[in-house]
Design a protein around this motif. Structure first.
Motif, PDB file in Angstrom:
ATOM      1  N   ASN A 103      34.210  43.954  64.426  1.00 56.89           N
ATOM      2  CA  ASN A 103      34.285  44.921  63.193  1.00 56.89           C
ATOM      3  C   ASN A 103      34.304  46.299  63.290  1.00 56.89           C
ATOM      4  N   SER A 104      33.626  46.801  64.664  1.00 60.61           N
ATOM      5  CA  SER A 104      33.564  48.153  64.587  1.00 60.61           C
ATOM      6  C   SER A 104      33.827  48.823  66.073  1.00 60.61           C
ATOM      7  N   GLY A 105      34.049  49.854  66.200  1.00 57.40           N
ATOM      8  CA  GLY A 105      34.456  50.300  67.497  1.00 57.40           C
ATOM      9  C   GLY A 105      33.079  50.093  68.498  1.00 57.40           C
ATOM     10  N   SER A 106      31.817  50.375  68.057  1.00 60.44           N
ATOM     11  CA  SER A 106      30.609  50.088  68.701  1.00 60.44           C
ATOM     12  C   SER A 106      30.601  48.659  69.144  1.00 60.44           C
ATOM     13  N   GLU A 107      30.656  47.836  68.366  1.00 54.69           N
ATOM     14  CA  GLU A 107      30.726  46.313  68.709  1.00 54.69           C
ATOM     15  C   GLU A 107      31.911  45.970  69.800  1.00 54.69           C
ATOM     16  N   ALA A 108      33.067  46.609  69.462  1.00 59.26           N
ATOM     17  CA  ALA A 108      34.122  46.320  70.578  1.00 59.26           C
ATOM     18  C   ALA A 108      33.592  46.989  72.057  1.00 59.26           C
ATOM     19  N   ASN A 109      33.023  47.980  72.111  1.00 64.97           N
ATOM     20  CA  ASN A 109      32.520  48.439  73.419  1.00 64.97           C
ATOM     21  C   ASN A 109      31.336  47.375  73.848  1.00 64.97           C
ATOM     22  N   GLU A 110      30.526  47.215  73.193  1.00 66.81           N
ATOM     23  CA  GLU A 110      29.381  46.154  73.233  1.00 66.81           C
ATOM     24  C   GLU A 110      29.993  44.780  74.005  1.00 66.81           C
ATOM     25  N   ALA A 147      31.365  62.633  75.971  1.00 70.15           N
ATOM     26  CA  ALA A 147      31.955  61.538  75.046  1.00 70.15           C
ATOM     27  C   ALA A 147      31.342  60.773  74.330  1.00 70.15           C
ATOM     28  N   TYR A 148      31.672  60.054  73.167  1.00 68.70           N
ATOM     29  CA  TYR A 148      31.110  59.251  72.215  1.00 68.70           C
ATOM     30  C   TYR A 148      31.613  57.885  72.325  1.00 68.70           C
ATOM     31  N   HIS A 149      30.788  56.737  72.398  1.00 69.78           N
ATOM     32  CA  HIS A 149      31.437  55.409  72.558  1.00 69.78           C
ATOM     33  C   HIS A 149      30.645  54.511  71.490  1.00 69.78           C
ATOM     34  N   GLY A 150      29.829  55.112  70.495  1.00 73.01           N
ATOM     35  CA  GLY A 150      29.148  54.099  69.484  1.00 73.01           C
ATOM     36  C   GLY A 150      27.810  54.561  69.163  1.00 73.01           C
ATOM     37  N   ASN A 151      27.191  53.796  68.233  1.00 68.28           N
ATOM     38  CA  ASN A 151      25.944  53.838  67.845  1.00 68.28           C
ATOM     39  C   ASN A 151      24.959  52.736  68.224  1.00 68.28           C
ATOM     40  N   MET A 189      36.127  55.268  79.485  1.00 64.04           N
ATOM     41  CA  MET A 189      36.443  56.435  78.955  1.00 64.04           C
ATOM     42  C   MET A 189      37.624  56.432  77.927  1.00 64.04           C
ATOM     43  N   GLU A 190      37.513  57.254  77.099  1.00 60.22           N
ATOM     44  CA  GLU A 190      38.400  57.487  76.214  1.00 60.22           C
ATOM     45  C   GLU A 190      39.873  58.103  77.024  1.00 60.22           C
ATOM     46  N   PRO A 191      40.973  57.813  76.683  1.00 57.48           N
ATOM     47  CA  PRO A 191      42.198  58.508  77.198  1.00 57.48           C
ATOM     48  C   PRO A 191      41.953  60.177  77.326  1.00 57.48           C
ATOM     49  N   ILE A 222      38.699  62.709  75.482  1.00 59.66           N
ATOM     50  CA  ILE A 222      37.572  62.882  74.731  1.00 59.66           C
ATOM     51  C   ILE A 222      37.910  63.352  73.456  1.00 59.66           C
ATOM     52  N   THR A 223      37.424  62.697  72.282  1.00 59.98           N
ATOM     53  CA  THR A 223      38.074  62.968  70.836  1.00 59.98           C
ATOM     54  C   THR A 223      36.942  63.729  70.132  1.00 59.98           C
ATOM     55  N   GLY A 224      35.761  62.917  69.643  1.00 63.43           N
ATOM     56  CA  GLY A 224      34.986  63.359  68.992  1.00 63.43           C
ATOM     57  C   GLY A 224      33.863  64.271  69.606  1.00 63.43           C
ATOM     58  N   ILE A 282      39.154  51.141  78.703  1.00 63.58           N
ATOM     59  CA  ILE A 282      39.558  52.369  78.075  1.00 63.58           C
ATOM     60  C   ILE A 282      39.232  51.959  76.431  1.00 63.58           C
ATOM     61  N   ASP A 283      38.583  53.052  76.060  1.00 60.49           N
ATOM     62  CA  ASP A 283      38.153  53.198  74.523  1.00 60.49           C
ATOM     63  C   ASP A 283      39.206  53.699  73.942  1.00 60.49           C
ATOM     64  N   GLU A 284      39.855  52.960  73.011  1.00 63.83           N
ATOM     65  CA  GLU A 284      41.271  53.576  72.286  1.00 63.83           C
ATOM     66  C   GLU A 284      40.789  53.455  70.762  1.00 63.83           C
ATOM     67  N   VAL A 285      39.402  53.659  70.599  1.00 63.89           N
ATOM     68  CA  VAL A 285      38.932  53.634  69.136  1.00 63.89           C
ATOM     69  C   VAL A 285      39.631  54.687  68.435  1.00 63.89           C
ATOM     70  N   ILE A 286      39.829  55.906  68.881  1.00 63.78           N
ATOM     71  CA  ILE A 286      40.476  56.974  68.108  1.00 63.78           C
ATOM     72  C   ILE A 286      42.166  57.216  68.829  1.00 63.78           C
ATOM     73  N   CYS A 287      41.977  57.088  69.942  1.00 61.00           N
ATOM     74  CA  CYS A 287      43.478  57.406  70.516  1.00 61.00           C
ATOM     75  C   CYS A 287      44.399  56.470  70.373  1.00 61.00           C
TER      76      CYS A 287
HETATM   77  N1  PLP Z   1      34.502  54.863  70.222  1.00 60.60           N
HETATM   78  C1  PLP Z   1      34.995  56.098  69.854  1.00 60.60           C
HETATM   79  C2  PLP Z   1      35.824  56.905  70.834  1.00 60.60           C
HETATM   80  C3  PLP Z   1      34.633  56.600  68.645  1.00 60.60           C
HETATM   81  O1  PLP Z   1      35.222  57.689  68.281  1.00 60.60           O
HETATM   82  C4  PLP Z   1      33.924  55.871  67.982  1.00 60.60           C
HETATM   83  C5  PLP Z   1      33.405  56.167  66.485  1.00 60.60           C
HETATM   84  O2  PLP Z   1      33.917  57.251  66.307  1.00 60.60           O
HETATM   85  C6  PLP Z   1      33.147  54.700  68.482  1.00 60.60           C
HETATM   86  C7  PLP Z   1      33.645  54.217  69.617  1.00 60.60           C
HETATM   87  C8  PLP Z   1      32.474  53.521  67.341  1.00 60.60           C
HETATM   88  O3  PLP Z   1      33.192  53.132  66.380  1.00 60.60           O
HETATM   89  P1  PLP Z   1      32.585  52.740  65.039  1.00 60.60           P
HETATM   90  O4  PLP Z   1      31.891  53.648  64.525  1.00 60.60           O
HETATM   91  O5  PLP Z   1      33.375  51.921  64.413  1.00 60.60           O
HETATM   92  O6  PLP Z   1      31.434  51.752  65.414  1.00 60.60           O
END
Ligand code: PLP
Length: 454
Positions: free
Chosen positions: A115-122, A149-153, A222-224, A226-228, A255-260
């Motif tokens: 459901n979320s980027g964090s879960e996708a990375n977990e 870099a940010y990868h989730g909460n 890594m993200e392609p 670094i966004t946030g 590769i974390d494509e959550v934003i890119c």
């Molecule tokens: N990965 C990246 C690069 C993000 O920017 C974010 C959230 O901003 C996440 C992972 C986590 O996504 P989510 O907030 O949907 O859990």
């Protein structure tokens, strides 16, 4: 300029309830949060009737823009025919979406929905560790990511995050996460200059993997770009070099494509700008243009297929109740279909070039140290002094953001990431933005920056 805030009785009642019941993200209680009521295209309207151009597409996620009836219809129709079914079995929207995601990735991948980027990375971390067990290397448990870099909460994805301010009150997080310096040419952590360096920022992975003991390292994430963490765009050779190093040591590349992903970079996925083939790709946000929660972990077929080998002990022991819900998948398919039919990925690339050109009007501002862009996103690094590059004080960014808002423009910043370097303004508008609206964004931003010398 927005009209003066006159607090209607309805708004006051909502604010009272908000204070009594809500807990907002990332901030102490704000007594006057913006209460959004509707949105169309790139514009959001608040409860007072003020309109704002959403220069951040929400949280970098409303990629195709607000108010698309077709997306609402796709979810509505799906909810009527099949609202839910667990993905221990299957349903048509998930099947079709997984095929479409593979098609966009250009290779054969198998897709696990969450459901979320964090879960996708977990999910990616668990798959990577179990993969190495299948390969007879159960000691490979470490992950390497980049500072900034940010990868989730969640405890794993936050451990992968390289932003100490967001982590320190929640530590210890999941063990086994290491960080290296980012490819940050404006302030090269290795004291080098791009063009005369040896890509030390990529080479450092070789050193760290080797020194940690390659037999203990599971994956690099890594993200392609670094966004946030401040829109830190790598040199073109960086990702291919990291891929080469991962291959040398048998380390997976996530590769974390959550934003890119989903057009933000001007391509379907950000890594496609660099010609690398990841082992695992994680995605969320733009997959539904944020109309419904959905994320995915796409795993290269050869890796995924190891989990299906006979023996009864190979499979992935991971369940996600809501992940890949039929309505979210149907909506995502429609979102991708619209991007294709309306050429929105090409449009994002064009808008990105235009935005970067137009931002040249702020290039000489005494507080603008660096302007970086990647597809249709930009980071404007503010400094106190262009010679010394001393990062701008946080109140300068707060002022610029406030002045933009007064002028009807929402922009972002890399808030609360690493000490001393929360000095980057961010832009990531919806792809529905017109050329005139790009002018509006840069003109309002310039006016707001000019108030710093008032
Ligand atoms: N990965 C990246 C690069 C993000 O920017 C974010 C959230 O901003 C996440 C992972 C986590 O996504 P989510 O907030 O949907 O859990």
């Amino acid at each position: 300029m927005q009209k003066e805030q006159t607090v209607s009785q309805e708004k006051q009642e909502l604010l009272d309830k908000d204070r009594a019941h809500m807990w907002h993200h990332m901030s102490p209680y704000n007594p006057n949060p913006m209460i959004a009521t509707e949105a169309k295209g790139s514009w959001v309207t608040d409860i007072d009737g003020n309109r704002y151009l959403d220069g951040m597409a929400g949280l970098w996620c409303v990629n195709i823009g607000y108010g698309r009836q077709e997306l609402a219809d796709a979810a509505y129709e799906q909810l009527k025919s099949l609202a839910y079914f667990p993905l221990s079995n299957s349903h048509v929207p998930a099947i079709e979406l997984s095929e479409k995601v593979s098609e966009w990735l250009g290779e054969e991948y198998r897709v696990f929905f969450s459901n979320s980027g964090s879960e996708a990375n977990e999910t990616a971390f668990k798959i990577a560790r179990q993969y190495h067990q299948h390969k007879g290397q159960p000691r490979r448990y470490k992950f390497i990511s980049r500072h900034r870099a940010y990868h989730g909460n969640t405890m794993g994805s936050l451990a992968a995050t390289g932003q100490s301010i967001r982590k320190q009150q929640y530590e210890p997080l999941a063990p086994g996460f290491l960080h290296v310096s980012p490819p940050y040419c404006y302030r090269c952590p290795f004291g080098k200059t791009y063009g005369s360096c040896n890509l030390e920022c990529a080479q450092v992975f070789d050193e760290v993997i080797n020194w940690e003991g390659a037999e203990s390292v599971a994956a690099v994430i890594m993200e392609p770009t670094i966004t946030g963490g401040g829109v830190i765009v790598p040199p073109p050779e960086y990702l291919p070099k990291v891929r080469e190093i991962c291959d040398k040591y048998g380390v997976l590349l996530i590769i974390d494509e959550v934003i890119c992903g989903f057009g933000r970079s001007g391509r379907k996925f950000g890594h496609q700008n660099f010609g690398v083939k990841p082992d695992i790709v994680t995605m969320a946000k733009g997959i539904t243009s944020a109309y419904l929660p959905l994320s995915a972990t796409a795993v290269r077929a050869e890796i995924a297929d190891l989990f299906n080998e006979p023996g009864g002990n190979q499979h992935f022991r991971h369940v996600n109740t809501f992940g890949g819900s039929p309505a979210a998948c149907a909506l995502a398919l429609k979102n991708m279909d619209i991007m294709e039919k309306e050429g929105l990925i090409e449009r994002s690339a064009e808008l990105g070039v235009l935005l970067r050109q137009k931002l040249s009007i702020i290039e000489d501002h005494p507080n603008v140290g660096d302007i970086r862009s990647f597809g249709f996103m930009a980071g404007i690094e503010l400094v106190e002094n262009r010679q010394t590059k001393e990062p701008a004080a946080p109140d300068k960014l707060t002022k610029v953001i406030g002045e933009c808002k007064k002028r009807g423009l929402i922009i972002g910043r890399n808030g609360e990431t690493v000490p001393g370097f929360n000095n980057i303004l961010t832009l990531s508008p919806p792809f529905s933005t017109t050329a005139e609206e790009v002018d509006f964004i840069v003109n309002m931003l310039k006016e707001a920056l000019d108030t710093l010398s008032d």
